[in-house]
Scaffold this active site. Structure first.
Site, short mmCIF file in Angstrom:
data_model
loop_
_atom_site.label_atom_id
_atom_site.label_comp_id
_atom_site.label_asym_id
_atom_site.label_seq_id
_atom_site.Cartn_x
_atom_site.Cartn_y
_atom_site.Cartn_z
N PHE A 264 0.81 -1.22 0.00
CA PHE A 264 0.00 0.00 0.00
C PHE A 264 0.85 1.27 0.00
O PHE A 264 0.62 2.18 0.78
CB PHE A 264 -0.97 -0.01 1.18
CG PHE A 264 -1.62 -1.34 1.43
CD1 PHE A 264 -2.28 -2.00 0.41
CD2 PHE A 264 -1.55 -1.96 2.67
CE1 PHE A 264 -2.87 -3.23 0.61
CE2 PHE A 264 -2.14 -3.20 2.89
CZ PHE A 264 -2.80 -3.84 1.86
N HIS A 265 1.80 1.33 -0.94
CA HIS A 265 2.67 2.50 -1.06
C HIS A 265 2.63 3.07 -2.47
O HIS A 265 3.67 3.29 -3.10
CB HIS A 265 4.12 2.12 -0.70
CG HIS A 265 4.28 1.56 0.67
ND1 HIS A 265 5.29 0.65 0.99
CD2 HIS A 265 3.58 1.77 1.81
CE1 HIS A 265 5.18 0.33 2.27
NE2 HIS A 265 4.16 0.99 2.79
N PRO A 266 1.45 3.37 -3.03
CA PRO A 266 1.39 3.88 -4.39
C PRO A 266 1.95 5.30 -4.48
O PRO A 266 1.76 6.13 -3.58
CB PRO A 266 -0.11 3.86 -4.71
CG PRO A 266 -0.78 4.02 -3.39
CD PRO A 266 0.10 3.27 -2.42
#
Length: 552
Positions: A470-472
């Site tokens: 979850f690091h876009p």
């Protein structure tokens, strides 16, 4: 439509970047600042209880709940992409790991992307200025900022085994991954203060609101940026069932994040003209890179049975859960004060990479979901993240308005380089867990499983289970040429009085979690907008290789 209201600055999105900007721009009492947030105020109790992360990040009231399109390299599976829809943004629903990334990440921004003032030496003073480190300040750490950061201290023998095993496996040990030695296994730092989550809303937004010149509108969904010619003059938004307009005499600051920011730019006519035309939108500014270059950390979870049972393995049972919750309410201590992923590491999956390319997140428990229901097991887990992917995805439109969720394609592990590194990461975990420190604790390998050993079998398993940590980022990337969306001062090319300030501007994903870098970026942006002199660079030494080669 109701009549317009005027402000100096309008900040779209009360996430990590928006909260920092609200505080720092609002520090000038002459500034009148409006913050628009599509989600609610962060009143939910489980936001502030660190162990509550397992419930908050799946709560549809606090989460945009995006999913990607069928991923070509992951058996056409749709991958969950949670994004915070609440004051504090994703800093209110994340696992609270505070990681800046490796110093060489930022030096690469300077050398490979022409961002000459984005070396680590230029960024370090802003990291420090933002941080209030519980262990005190030093050359690398800050002790007077607003963001509470502390070292993980939850007592569990499995953490100790993990740290000892990583060192004996030759994967290194660090006393501070955000300090002198950003390599090896370590106890992680977390954005917590006095046993509570210290989100960007807690650290930055709430103090700003107390001054009186910053206004927060929650449940206010930005619909479109308003222009006069090429100048951004305000924002149309939906609030309390009505469409309204707010005007900005100075600037509009877009802080929606790596998914929402490119979407709002595109529905406002800023993006690839051909794509916009297909959606029925007239292009105001032809910027083909809007929504492109999506980067993220693909992740798999390697899990082992724990031969010994610890209290954390039983905390999901009703009586244990109630006891842990009550202990936290009255003492801010115990299991509920832990974010669970309190250890991990930055390690090298092979000898050819110049610095760590794999990240571990270690938890002393097994976690499984059925819908939004969580269950824990007598196990321990290691997330394996591939840190510097070559694969790139995109965010595009599914319709001409903001009300239709965007189309997200992560393209995770589509490049063979990325898949190979993920396989190497799993082998490194197995090497670590095989060390004598885990004797008497290590049970069966539950995932991938002892029978999955060949390269082909490991790749097949990765394709079946891989997700994201979850690091876009990168969808409105900063640059100095035509293949970028914003310049080095965050100004959108071809527009006046419009900036993008959030994870979307990151040109190349850092080797670690993104919350700390985003707050650093926002702090630098606030100084730029205010016309303040940049903080002087700080050339702190750090250990670069095993022979302690120095860098400055």
């Amino acid at each position: 439509m109701q009549r317009s209201h005027s402000y100096d600055y309008i900040i779209i999105g009360a996430g990590s970047a928006g909260c920092v900007l609200a505080n720092e721009l609002g520090a000038n009492p002459a500034h009148k600042v409006l913050v628009l947030e599509a989600g609610p105020v962060d009143r939910h109790l489980l936001i502030h209880m660190p162990a509550g992360v397992y419930h908050t990040w799946r709560n549809p009231a606090l989460n945009w709940n995006y999913t990607t399109n069928g991923e070509a390299a992951l058996q056409q599976r749709n991958i969950d992409m949670p994004r915070g829809k609440v004051a504090g943004g994703s800093s209110s629903i994340n696992s609270m790991v505070y990681m800046r990334g490796h110093p060489l990440d930022y030096d690469r921004w300077a050398s490979e992307h022409g961002l000459t003032h984005w070396r680590y030496a230029d960024c370090l003073p802003y990291f420090k200025a933002c941080e209030h480190y519980a262990s005190g300040g030093d050359t690398w750490r800050g002790d007077s900022g607003r963001l509470g950061v502390c070292r993980g201290s939850f007592d569990n023998p499995l953490y100790d085994a993990f740290l000892s095993a990583g060192e004996s496996a030759g994967q290194g040990h660090s006393s501070d991954l955000n300090g002198y030695n950003p390599e090896g296994v370590a106890r992680f730092d977390a954005t917590k203060r006095h046993g509570r989550r210290c989100s960007a809303a807690v650290a930055h937004l709430k103090p700003a609101l107390k001054r009186g010149n910053v206004t927060l509108l929650s449940h206010a969904q930005a619909q479109q940026i308003v222009f006069a010619g090429d100048t951004a003059t305000g924002v149309k938004y939906q609030h309390a069932g009505q469409q309204k307009t707010a005007l900005a005499s100075q600037e509009v600051l877009l802080c929606g994040g790596a998914i929402n920011s490119p979407q709002l730019l595109m529905v406002s006519g800023i993006g690839d003209a051909n794509h916009l035309r297909k959606q029925g939108i007239t292009a105001r500014v032809h910027l083909p890179d809007v929504g492109q270059h999506l980067q993220d950390h693909a992740s798999v979870i390697v899990e082992y049975e724990s031969l010994k049972q610890y209290p954390v393995h039983r905390v999901d049972r009703p009586l244990h859960k109630a006891a842990a919750g009550l202990q936290w309410v009255f003492t801010r201590d115990g299991i509920a004060a832990s974010n669970i992923w309190e250890a991990g590491g930055l390690i090298r999956g092979n000898d050819d990479v110049p610095y760590p390319n794999i990240q571990y997140h270690f938890g002393p428990v097994g976690v499984a979901y059925s819908g939004n229901t969580i269950s824990l097991s007598q196990a321990f887990s290691i997330h394996v993240d591939q840190l510097r992917p070559h694969s790139r995805g995109e965010v595009t439109l599914n319709g001409p308005t903001i009300d239709t969720p965007p189309s997200i394609t992560g393209n995770y592990l589509t490049r063979q380089h990325d898949m190979n590194e993920m396989v190497e990461g799993i082998l490194k975990v197995r090497e670590l867990v095989s060390q004598s420190a885990f004797d008497g604790l290590r049970g069966r390998e539950l995932a991938p499983g002892p029978d999955i050993t060949s390269q082909a079998d490991l790749i097949n398993w990765i394709q079946r289970v891989a997700g994201t940590d979850f690091h876009p980022c990168g969808t409105c990337r900063m640059g100095v040429g035509s293949n970028s969306v914003v310049d080095t001062h965050f100004r959108v090319h071809g527009c006046q009085h419009l900036r993008v300030i959030d994870a979307s501007v990151i040109p190349q994903i850092p080797s670690g979690n993104l919350n700390a870098p985003v707050q650093m970026i926002a702090s630098r942006a606030a100084a730029t907008i205010s016309g303040a002199e940049p903080l002087p660079p700080q050339f702190a030494h750090f250990a670069f290789q095993s022979e302690n080669q120095q860098h400055q």
